[in-house]
Motif scaffolding. Sequence first.
Motif, PDB file in Angstrom:
ATOM      1  N   VAL A 144       8.793  -5.024  -4.451  1.00 36.21           N
ATOM      2  CA  VAL A 144       7.667  -4.550  -3.405  1.00 36.21           C
ATOM      3  C   VAL A 144       6.297  -4.357  -4.278  1.00 36.21           C
ATOM      4  CG1 VAL A 144       7.155  -2.978  -1.670  1.00 36.21           C
ATOM      5  CG2 VAL A 144       9.456  -3.453  -2.094  1.00 36.21           C
ATOM      6  N   HIS A 145       6.454  -3.394  -5.047  1.00 34.26           N
ATOM      7  CA  HIS A 145       4.957  -3.135  -5.556  1.00 34.26           C
ATOM      8  C   HIS A 145       4.538  -4.170  -6.351  1.00 34.26           C
ATOM      9  CE1 HIS A 145       7.771  -0.929  -8.372  1.00 34.26           C
ATOM     10  NE2 HIS A 145       7.161  -1.851  -9.089  1.00 34.26           N
ATOM     11  N   GLU A 146       5.026  -5.332  -6.959  1.00 33.79           N
ATOM     12  CA  GLU A 146       4.328  -6.072  -7.602  1.00 33.79           C
ATOM     13  C   GLU A 146       3.537  -7.348  -6.609  1.00 33.79           C
ATOM     14  OE1 GLU A 146       7.097  -7.867 -10.265  1.00 33.79           O
ATOM     15  OE2 GLU A 146       7.040  -6.259 -11.609  1.00 33.79           O
ATOM     16  N   HIS A 147       3.788  -6.940  -5.578  1.00 30.66           N
ATOM     17  CA  HIS A 147       3.208  -7.940  -4.533  1.00 30.66           C
ATOM     18  C   HIS A 147       2.707  -7.169  -3.378  1.00 30.66           C
ATOM     19  CE1 HIS A 147       5.335 -11.391  -6.336  1.00 30.66           C
ATOM     20  NE2 HIS A 147       6.460 -10.627  -6.560  1.00 30.66           N
ATOM     21  N   TRP A 148       1.968  -6.040  -3.601  1.00 33.68           N
ATOM     22  CA  TRP A 148       1.072  -5.721  -2.546  1.00 33.68           C
ATOM     23  C   TRP A 148      -0.200  -4.975  -3.036  1.00 33.68           C
ATOM     24  CZ3 TRP A 148       4.075  -0.191  -1.515  1.00 33.68           C
ATOM     25  CH2 TRP A 148       3.670   0.702  -2.732  1.00 33.68           C
ATOM     26  N   HIS A 149      -1.239  -4.756  -2.200  1.00 34.13           N
ATOM     27  CA  HIS A 149      -2.266  -4.211  -2.416  1.00 34.13           C
ATOM     28  C   HIS A 149      -2.254  -2.613  -2.005  1.00 34.13           C
ATOM     29  CE1 HIS A 149      -4.280  -7.879  -3.835  1.00 34.13           C
ATOM     30  NE2 HIS A 149      -3.635  -8.349  -2.698  1.00 34.13           N
ATOM     31  N   SER A 150      -2.350  -1.721  -2.973  1.00 32.36           N
ATOM     32  CA  SER A 150      -2.155  -0.149  -2.718  1.00 32.36           C
ATOM     33  C   SER A 150      -3.056   0.219  -1.454  1.00 32.36           C
ATOM     34  CB  SER A 150      -2.355   0.732  -3.695  1.00 32.36           C
ATOM     35  OG  SER A 150      -3.813   0.454  -4.126  1.00 32.36           O
ATOM     36  N   ARG A 151      -4.138  -0.314  -1.240  1.00 29.31           N
ATOM     37  CA  ARG A 151      -5.154   0.363  -0.313  1.00 29.31           C
ATOM     38  C   ARG A 151      -4.560  -0.207   1.122  1.00 29.31           C
ATOM     39  NH1 ARG A 151     -10.499   1.942   0.504  1.00 29.31           N
ATOM     40  NH2 ARG A 151     -10.627   2.418   2.774  1.00 29.31           N
ATOM     41  N   ALA A 152      -4.031  -1.563   1.057  1.00 23.05           N
ATOM     42  CA  ALA A 152      -3.532  -2.106   2.298  1.00 23.05           C
ATOM     43  C   ALA A 152      -2.156  -1.356   2.600  1.00 23.05           C
ATOM     44  CB  ALA A 152      -3.163  -3.679   2.225  1.00 23.05           C
ATOM     45  N   VAL A 153      -1.584  -1.099   1.821  1.00 28.11           N
ATOM     46  CA  VAL A 153      -0.217  -0.126   2.191  1.00 28.11           C
ATOM     47  C   VAL A 153      -0.296   1.094   2.680  1.00 28.11           C
ATOM     48  CG1 VAL A 153       1.841   0.849   0.882  1.00 28.11           C
ATOM     49  CG2 VAL A 153       1.176  -1.410   0.265  1.00 28.11           C
ATOM     50  N   ALA A 154      -1.615   1.810   2.247  1.00 35.13           N
ATOM     51  CA  ALA A 154      -2.042   2.898   2.740  1.00 35.13           C
ATOM     52  C   ALA A 154      -2.269   2.906   4.063  1.00 35.13           C
ATOM     53  CB  ALA A 154      -3.101   3.709   1.799  1.00 35.13           C
ATOM     54  N   ASP A 155      -3.010   1.897   4.302  1.00 31.14           N
ATOM     55  CA  ASP A 155      -3.530   1.648   5.702  1.00 31.14           C
ATOM     56  C   ASP A 155      -2.134   1.444   6.702  1.00 31.14           C
ATOM     57  OD1 ASP A 155      -6.139   1.887   5.166  1.00 31.14           O
ATOM     58  OD2 ASP A 155      -6.550  -0.270   4.837  1.00 31.14           O
ATOM     59  N   VAL A 156      -1.172   0.659   6.218  1.00 28.21           N
ATOM     60  CA  VAL A 156      -0.080   0.597   7.065  1.00 28.21           C
ATOM     61  C   VAL A 156       0.637   2.020   7.418  1.00 28.21           C
ATOM     62  CG1 VAL A 156       2.184  -0.597   6.966  1.00 28.21           C
ATOM     63  CG2 VAL A 156       0.308  -1.926   6.120  1.00 28.21           C
TER      64      VAL A 156
END
Length: 582
Positions: free
Chosen positions: A200-212
Amino acid sequence: MVALLDEQSTPPSLSVSIGQASSAGQKSRNQDFHGALVPDERALSFKGITVALADGISTSEVSSIASQTIVKSLLTDYYSTPDAWTVKTSVSRVISAANAWLYAQNGFAGLYDVDHGHVCTLAAVVFKAHTAHLFHVGDSRIWRLSGQSLEPLTADHHVSLGAGEIVLSKAIGAASHVEIDYMCEPIALGDVFVLTTDGVHEHWHSRAVADVILESPTLEAAAQKILDDALAAGSSDNLTVQIVRIEALPNGDQTQFDMAAKTLPIPPLPREGAVIDGLTILRQLHANHRSHIYLAKTIDGEKVALKIPASDLKDDADGLRRFLMEDWIARRIDNAHVLGAPALIGPRSGLYVVTDFIEGQTLRQWMQDNPKPSFEQVRDILEQVIRGLRAFHRREMLHQDLRPENIMIDTDGVVKIIDFGATYVAGVQEAAPLREEDGILGTLQYTAPEYFSGAPVSWRSDLFSLGVIAYEMLTGTLPYGTQVGKVRNTRDQLRLRYRNARDDAHPMPAWLDDALAKAVNPDPARRHDALSEFGANLRAPSVSYSARRHVPLAERNPERFWKTLCGVLALLSLILATLAFD
């Protein structure tokens, strides 16, 4: 009678919302495993909420077994550990046991290559009271949502082999012993924690995840969205994500002990023959400013001790808390040398504690009756106390008020530790972190100097108290007189000077005096390394003492020394003469 605290209504408790999602992704099977457990109210207070995920390594066909084993162990075995243990101790023991089992399975199956064994990573959080306890092994991660960004709370255990190749430096099941990263974080209402596997975390952008997380209608929806986005971003691994939001926190002054004290009234002091919840009062045994103790008998005729708090405690929250702790502790230590509690069943109409009744005398009375005991009598009593103290320490408890009045000797000569009103219980203190125990709870003459200087205390503080008791049994005096109670800082503590127990009035082996001096050393680090070591040193000279007291042969037996030396010189002369003629 069931435990007093279990009979009462429970205080406001910790509450969380949890969202989870897991997928095999592009692979044929999912070797990740995850789970969360919110226990019943009693366990929630003392053990907390557990959330965990594990990621089996992709090169192994059996790593899914490792993932399931470690997560299921945490969600079951952790709640079977003693309530008195801290979260760190409990979880570490469970992880270590599961790791050892997985490592053994590799050996049984001949899987000596770590890449093909029962191996996985682990990320786990236990939420207890106002604290999050984090445990981490491998490259799964734990994050915290701060504002609109995700902050990693763990660091991957990776080693670079060059040429872009990276391997795990730590993993569950990879070795007989596992090093666990641990940290604790204070939590507040609304805090969000996220646990992820590397798929999961090797294929995400943390800012976008926070928004989700912030925008999704539920945490379950947010978890699934994060997983789907990682897949769309090209993740080819298994994927697991867990999201936890803190919805409610317990009040610091509303522990189970406080609630029990508020629910039941302090009963009026009974007369002989009175009946309290099926217990018939026979006579009063003892009374002081803290409590009144009565001899009573059950319906079956069993004799028990019934303790009622003094009326002066009704407005003393800390005093009532310590009073209730006695019942709690007595029901959690099963040891022949510690006061226990009978397993009675029935409702209580008032605030009181029921424990076993000990027919016998206090150690103080025994000392008065035996002013000059034999060494063997002293050793026998102290060794029994040591066995009882070890039961406390193994459960992360400190008695903190060990003195002759709190040691009973029954008619069969069995020694038992009593009175747990000052006992420190690490797991309970952790469950109520806002509660502060002020002042010296023990008796000044027997309390270790670190309590007065403000230095850290440990099981060695109980050892100091035991050493003072041993010294008093053999000499009738105290090793530092009243000076310990005057300690105010570390300098005062280290200025204490030990009074030799060995003198004309109290003949004893020098090595025995040395054992006493070590037990009551003002510096805790210089005391014995174990209670059993102190017990052994009461029977024979310690290795360190023997080394310090080694007397050269020239002093022990001058005649033999000179004869030996002359013989050696004569032999040497003969050898030299032979060589000269050759």
